[in-house]
Design a protein around this motif. Structure first.
Motif, mmCIF file in Angstrom:
data_model
loop_
_atom_site.group_PDB
_atom_site.id
_atom_site.type_symbol
_atom_site.label_atom_id
_atom_site.label_comp_id
_atom_site.label_asym_id
_atom_site.label_seq_id
_atom_site.Cartn_x
_atom_site.Cartn_y
_atom_site.Cartn_z
ATOM 1 N N LYS A 87 7.252 -20.685 7.507
ATOM 2 C CA LYS A 87 7.157 -21.031 6.083
ATOM 3 C C LYS A 87 8.157 -20.240 5.245
ATOM 4 O O LYS A 87 8.011 -20.133 4.036
ATOM 5 N N ARG A 88 9.166 -19.648 5.894
ATOM 6 C CA ARG A 88 10.218 -18.859 5.246
ATOM 7 C C ARG A 88 9.664 -17.605 4.570
ATOM 8 O O ARG A 88 10.224 -17.093 3.607
ATOM 9 N N GLN A 89 8.593 -17.035 5.071
ATOM 10 C CA GLN A 89 7.996 -15.844 4.499
ATOM 11 C C GLN A 89 8.413 -14.611 5.284
ATOM 12 O O GLN A 89 8.573 -14.680 6.497
ATOM 13 N N VAL A 90 8.570 -13.507 4.561
ATOM 14 C CA VAL A 90 8.849 -12.219 5.189
ATOM 15 C C VAL A 90 7.909 -11.180 4.594
ATOM 16 O O VAL A 90 7.446 -11.321 3.466
ATOM 17 N N THR A 91 7.630 -10.147 5.361
ATOM 18 C CA THR A 91 6.836 -9.031 4.870
ATOM 19 C C THR A 91 7.789 -7.890 4.562
ATOM 20 O O THR A 91 8.600 -7.500 5.408
ATOM 21 N N ILE A 92 7.692 -7.361 3.351
ATOM 22 C CA ILE A 92 8.547 -6.245 2.957
ATOM 23 C C ILE A 92 7.958 -4.973 3.561
ATOM 24 O O ILE A 92 6.780 -4.674 3.346
ATOM 25 N N PRO A 93 8.747 -4.236 4.335
ATOM 26 C CA PRO A 93 8.228 -2.986 4.896
ATOM 27 C C PRO A 93 7.680 -2.075 3.791
ATOM 28 O O PRO A 93 8.262 -1.962 2.711
ATOM 29 N N GLN A 94 6.559 -1.423 4.064
ATOM 30 C CA GLN A 94 5.859 -0.640 3.066
ATOM 31 C C GLN A 94 6.737 0.423 2.413
ATOM 32 O O GLN A 94 6.716 0.601 1.195
ATOM 33 N N LYS A 95 7.520 1.123 3.216
ATOM 34 C CA LYS A 95 8.370 2.184 2.676
ATOM 35 C C LYS A 95 9.345 1.624 1.640
ATOM 36 O O LYS A 95 9.524 2.196 0.563
ATOM 37 N N LEU A 96 9.977 0.488 1.941
ATOM 38 C CA LEU A 96 10.922 -0.119 1.012
ATOM 39 C C LEU A 96 10.199 -0.662 -0.221
ATOM 40 O O LEU A 96 10.700 -0.554 -1.342
ATOM 41 N N TYR A 97 9.028 -1.238 -0.004
ATOM 42 C CA TYR A 97 8.197 -1.767 -1.085
ATOM 43 C C TYR A 97 7.885 -0.664 -2.096
ATOM 44 O O TYR A 97 8.040 -0.838 -3.303
ATOM 45 N N GLU A 98 7.483 0.486 -1.579
ATOM 46 C CA GLU A 98 7.130 1.610 -2.445
ATOM 47 C C GLU A 98 8.364 2.207 -3.123
ATOM 48 O O GLU A 98 8.343 2.511 -4.313
ATOM 49 N N GLN A 99 9.448 2.367 -2.367
ATOM 50 C CA GLN A 99 10.669 2.940 -2.942
ATOM 51 C C GLN A 99 11.236 2.068 -4.061
ATOM 52 O O GLN A 99 11.786 2.572 -5.029
ATOM 53 N N ALA A 100 11.106 0.755 -3.915
ATOM 54 C CA ALA A 100 11.645 -0.164 -4.921
ATOM 55 C C ALA A 100 10.752 -0.243 -6.154
ATOM 56 O O ALA A 100 11.179 -0.757 -7.190
ATOM 57 N N GLY A 101 9.521 0.249 -6.046
ATOM 58 C CA GLY A 101 8.610 0.199 -7.189
ATOM 59 C C GLY A 101 8.081 -1.194 -7.464
ATOM 60 O O GLY A 101 7.832 -1.571 -8.607
ATOM 61 N N ILE A 102 7.902 -1.969 -6.406
ATOM 62 C CA ILE A 102 7.398 -3.334 -6.559
ATOM 63 C C ILE A 102 5.922 -3.283 -6.918
ATOM 64 O O ILE A 102 5.158 -2.520 -6.348
ATOM 65 N N LYS A 103 5.551 -4.120 -7.878
ATOM 66 C CA LYS A 103 4.139 -4.223 -8.257
ATOM 67 C C LYS A 103 3.581 -5.543 -7.751
ATOM 68 O O LYS A 103 3.182 -5.637 -6.604
#
Length: 127
Positions: free
Chosen positions: A21-37
């Motif tokens: 379905k063209r979905q990816v999971t953002i690795p947690q470390k990168l997710y947190e570093q980028a400040g994604i909410k």
């Protein structure tokens, strides 16, 4: 010109599978570093997809706080304040568009040699 002391930004790469379905999971470390909410936005540059956190507009992004401060100092209140605020925001938008157009024209003139910068900066030597 390259400055010798210029810091080189290192990129940390992580792999992720793309689902059917063209979905990816953002690795947690990168997710947190980028400040994604709760939202991200996508862009593309060349063949690179850029994902970044959605940044909510703040008053400083569009000068709303400065516009309001000026209008309050000028004595506007209530509905008149709202009306004048909207007018000033519209003026700001037009001014920014004009500046962008003018800078584009200046860049085209500079490339073609039809500008006056040689008179001002003719003695500056580029490396």
């Amino acid at each position: 010109m390259v400055i010798a002391n210029e810091a080189v930004e290192r990129v940390e790469w992580k792999r992720a599978r793309v689902s059917q379905k063209r979905q990816v999971t953002i690795p947690q470390k990168l997710y947190e570093q980028a400040g994604i909410k709760d939202e991200v936005e996508f862009g593309i540059k060349g063949n690179n997809i850029i994902i970044r956190p959605v940044r909510e507009n703040t008053a400083n992004d569009n000068f709303s706080d400065l516009i309001l401060a000026d209008l309050i100092k000028e004595g506007y209140k209530d509905q008149e304040l709202l009306q004048k605020f909207r007018e000033r925001q519209a003026e700001l938008h037009g001014a920014v568009k004009s500046l962008i157009a003018e800078s584009g024209e200046a860049a085209r003139n500079f490339k073609s040699g039809d500008d006056d910068t040689d008179e001002l900066f003719g003695d500056v030597v580029e490396d």
